[in-house]
Design an enzyme around this catalytic site. Sequence first.
Site, PDB file in Angstrom:
ATOM      1  CB  CYS A  15     -74.081 -54.813  91.685  1.00  0.00           C
ATOM      2  SG  CYS A  15     -74.026 -56.506  92.240  1.00  0.00           S
TER       3      CYS A  15
HETATM    4  N1  MHO Z   1     -73.284 -53.565  97.797  1.00  0.00           N
HETATM    5  C1  MHO Z   1     -73.110 -54.881  97.263  1.00  0.00           C
HETATM    6  C2  MHO Z   1     -72.497 -54.848  95.903  1.00  0.00           C
HETATM    7  C3  MHO Z   1     -72.028 -56.123  95.373  1.00  0.00           C
HETATM    8  S1  MHO Z   1     -71.596 -55.991  93.793  1.00  0.00           S
HETATM    9  C4  MHO Z   1     -70.910 -57.379  93.238  1.00  0.00           C
HETATM   10  C5  MHO Z   1     -72.271 -55.673  98.227  1.00  0.00           C
HETATM   11  O1  MHO Z   1     -71.137 -55.294  98.481  1.00  0.00           O
HETATM   12  O2  MHO Z   1     -72.762 -56.654  98.739  1.00  0.00           O
HETATM   13  O3  MHO Z   1     -70.747 -54.895  93.569  1.00  0.00           O
END
Ligand code: MHO
Length: 179
Positions: A15
């Site tokens: 992420c």
């Molecule tokens: N599981 C996280 C990842 C965010 S990231 C920018 C969410 O979806 O909040 O991929």
Amino acid sequence: MQDVDTETIVFGGGCFWCTEAVFKMLKGVQSVEPGYAGGKVANPTYEQVSGGNTGHIEVIKVVYNPDEIAFEELLRVFFSTHDATTVDRQGNDVGPQYNSAIFYTTPRQQEKGQHYIDVINKAGHVQPIVTQVRPLEAFYPAEDYHKNYYERNKSAGYCQLVIEPKIDKVEKKFKDLLK
Ligand code: MHO
């Protein structure tokens, strides 16, 4: 000021809220921008990339001054703050957009990145590193709401559970590299 002395590297380490927050801490790093790279779709949206079919990886574009921070130091921080042994996932985040990748912009970065991985893999102490080492073809900036995400959303669950531990680790382990 002209940026004649800077270099650019693009890292995919899960992420991009995480990787952005981590690399912004480092001295010699002039800018960090979240975005997408590695796929074939031009100007993708976050929703398209999250769908998992664009070939893109969530990345950050790091502009740094190699006189102030060595590329090897960026590599050390990169490999210490994400799991480079999992394909198509980073912790609880699952999908090809979370692959580990180094998109180099100079032959020296390619060589150093590959060497770093080879040394760890030859030592054989951990699961094999699966980080992709690829030339940067295109970088597409992420939407504005992804920029400075951690700074703006520190109280969010994801920031506290996933990002804060990485920040703490860098503060302890890389004291000499902090801004
Ligand atoms: N599981 C996280 C990842 C965010 S990231 C920018 C969410 O979806 O909040 O991929």
